[in-house]
Design an enzyme around this catalytic site. Structure first.
Site, PDB file in Angstrom:
ATOM      1  N   TYR A 124       0.810  -1.208   0.000  1.00  0.00           N
ATOM      2  CA  TYR A 124       0.000   0.000   0.000  1.00  0.00           C
ATOM      3  C   TYR A 124       0.852   1.272   0.000  1.00  0.00           C
ATOM      4  O   TYR A 124       0.317   2.367   0.149  1.00  0.00           O
ATOM      5  CB  TYR A 124      -0.907   0.027   1.228  1.00  0.00           C
ATOM      6  CG  TYR A 124      -2.093  -0.902   1.168  1.00  0.00           C
ATOM      7  CD1 TYR A 124      -2.206  -1.889   0.195  1.00  0.00           C
ATOM      8  CD2 TYR A 124      -3.123  -0.805   2.098  1.00  0.00           C
ATOM      9  CE1 TYR A 124      -3.286  -2.751   0.149  1.00  0.00           C
ATOM     10  CE2 TYR A 124      -4.212  -1.659   2.071  1.00  0.00           C
ATOM     11  CZ  TYR A 124      -4.289  -2.637   1.094  1.00  0.00           C
ATOM     12  OH  TYR A 124      -5.368  -3.478   1.068  1.00  0.00           O
ATOM     13  N   LYS A 191       4.342 -13.954   5.747  1.00  0.00           N
ATOM     14  CA  LYS A 191       4.672 -15.008   4.783  1.00  0.00           C
ATOM     15  C   LYS A 191       6.177 -14.961   4.512  1.00  0.00           C
ATOM     16  O   LYS A 191       6.638 -14.927   3.371  1.00  0.00           O
ATOM     17  CB  LYS A 191       3.879 -14.839   3.494  1.00  0.00           C
ATOM     18  CG  LYS A 191       2.439 -15.290   3.589  1.00  0.00           C
ATOM     19  CD  LYS A 191       2.287 -16.773   3.898  1.00  0.00           C
ATOM     20  CE  LYS A 191       2.657 -17.655   2.728  1.00  0.00           C
ATOM     21  NZ  LYS A 191       2.385 -19.088   3.012  1.00  0.00           N
ATOM     22  N   ASP A 224      -1.695 -17.404   6.214  1.00  0.00           N
ATOM     23  CA  ASP A 224      -2.727 -18.335   5.785  1.00  0.00           C
ATOM     24  C   ASP A 224      -3.159 -19.242   6.947  1.00  0.00           C
ATOM     25  O   ASP A 224      -4.343 -19.534   7.132  1.00  0.00           O
ATOM     26  CB  ASP A 224      -2.272 -19.160   4.578  1.00  0.00           C
ATOM     27  CG  ASP A 224      -0.858 -19.697   4.711  1.00  0.00           C
ATOM     28  OD1 ASP A 224      -0.134 -19.285   5.628  1.00  0.00           O
ATOM     29  OD2 ASP A 224      -0.465 -20.532   3.874  1.00  0.00           O
ATOM     30  N   ASP A 248      -5.152  -5.278   6.558  1.00  0.00           N
ATOM     31  CA  ASP A 248      -6.401  -4.818   5.972  1.00  0.00           C
ATOM     32  C   ASP A 248      -7.367  -5.986   5.800  1.00  0.00           C
ATOM     33  O   ASP A 248      -8.540  -5.927   6.176  1.00  0.00           O
ATOM     34  CB  ASP A 248      -6.097  -4.169   4.619  1.00  0.00           C
ATOM     35  CG  ASP A 248      -7.285  -3.405   4.065  1.00  0.00           C
ATOM     36  OD1 ASP A 248      -8.274  -3.203   4.784  1.00  0.00           O
ATOM     37  OD2 ASP A 248      -7.227  -3.012   2.887  1.00  0.00           O
TER      38      ASP A 248
END
Length: 359
Positions: A124, A191, A224, A248
């Site tokens: 972002y 991740k 995840d 987000d």
């Protein structure tokens, strides 16, 4: 002495929920001097920009803002007002609580989470290269020369910067938040197994900083797997700390656990300025129809009052919201009721006044 607060109703359903929150704040009796500043589509139409400089100047003066949701059309080049505002004021920390509320049916009835999201870096950050542009062609050549990596000529590219300095301050913020609010653990979502040089920086910096907070448990979890845990056992989690994009997404997931975005408040904080806003979007399809649920905006206003040191008023608003929901007589359409935005807000304002006069 009155608190100076910038109020930006924004667009879509924003003006309705902003007015609702304003009325509830005023019902507490806290003196406020509102500086109303238009942003979003109305400002774009009149001034050629969705975020005029006057909005930034107002917040710099008041240091505190209550903002409605802003529409960001997909794929138009109309830059997100939220992203621009966070970067202009260095609002590096988003705080998004998700708390089970009385009268709201959910699969998991004992959720009490806070998502803390780094707000200025990651995907972002706004570092993008448009498909087919000369800038992207130059980037393709540089990547070929530097790393032997061949970008497809029809690709668009967004760059993902995550710095040690940017991560360090959000980690310290998260652990300090946990200490101040009696929270027991901070779980970092990442991740880093795939994005070793971006998410890897986030995870390693968090692990390094966590050593200074022995009283708060540090955990790490691939994002995840974190999504699975939230769907299956959210009551086992406490404070979640995530980079911008994951934060987000996960904060919306957490809102779904407790009844939806209409109940999810939020704050964007930096060292100098604070902007409070609901997690939900502007919902332009229902704008002006009196259908929007104002509770997320009202609870964001309660967070704002707590930030301003008005703890009693903040608690009164949250207690009033919970009392109205527990009673179950009045609710907007998303809550299974028929009340309008203004009717919902007035019911909460009446409950707040009643609580204030109790001995």
């Amino acid at each position: 002495m009155a608190h100076k607060i910038t109020l930006s109703p924004a667009d879509g359903s924003g003006p309705e929920v902003a007015e609702a929150a304003r009325g509830v704040v005023e019902a507490t009796g806290v003196p406020v001097e509102w500086d109303v500043q238009e942003a979003g589509r109305p400002a774009m139409e009149r001034e050629g920009t969705p975020l005029p400089d006057r909005v930034i100047r107002s917040i710099e003066h008041s240091r505190t803002a209550l903002k409605g949701p802003v529409t960001t059309p997909v794929g138009t080049g109309f830059r997100s007002v939220n992203v621009a505002l966070r970067q202009a004021l260095d609002l590096f920390a988003a705080v998004r609580p998700a708390l089970s509320l009385p009268g709201i049916a959910s699969r998991h009835p004992h959720v009490d989470l806070v998502v803390i999201r780094e707000n200025t870096e990651d995907l972002y950050a706004g570092i993008e290269f448009e498909r087919g542009s000369e800038e992207l062609e130059r980037l393709r050549r540089e990547l070929r020369d530097l790393a032997g990596f061949e970008l497809r000529p029809d690709a668009g590219v967004t760059v993902k910067p995550i710095s040690v300095s940017g991560t360090r301050r959000i980690v310290r913020f998260a652990f300090d938040f946990a200490r101040r609010n009696g929270r027991s653990s901070v779980t970092v979502g990442h991740k880093a197994n795939i994005m070793r040089f971006s998410d890897g920086v986030f995870l390693q910096t968090a692990a390094d900083e966590a050593r200074s907070y022995r009283d708060v448990t540090f955990q790490e979890c691939q994002v995840d797997e974190l999504a699975l845990r939230l769907a299956a056992e959210p009551e086992t989690l406490d404070v979640l700390l995530l980079p911008n994009l994951y934060g987000d997404i996960v904060s919306d997931l957490c809102a779904g656990l407790v009844g939806g975005l209409g109940l999810a408040p939020g704050a964007n904080l930096g060292w100098e300025y604070a902007v409070f806003e609901p997690v939900h979007g502007s919902a332009p399809d229902i704008a002006g129809k009196g259908l929007a649920n104002p509770i997320a905006m009202i609870l964001s206003a309660a967070m704002m009052l707590a930030h301003l040191g008005e703890a009693k008023a903040a608690r009164t608003i949250t207690d009033a919201v919970q009392a109205v929901l527990a009673e179950g007589r009045v609710g907007t359409r998303d809550l299974g009721g028929t009340a309008s935005t203004s009717e919902m807000a007035e019911t909460i304002a009446v409950a707040a006044r009643r609580l204030l006069v109790r001995p």
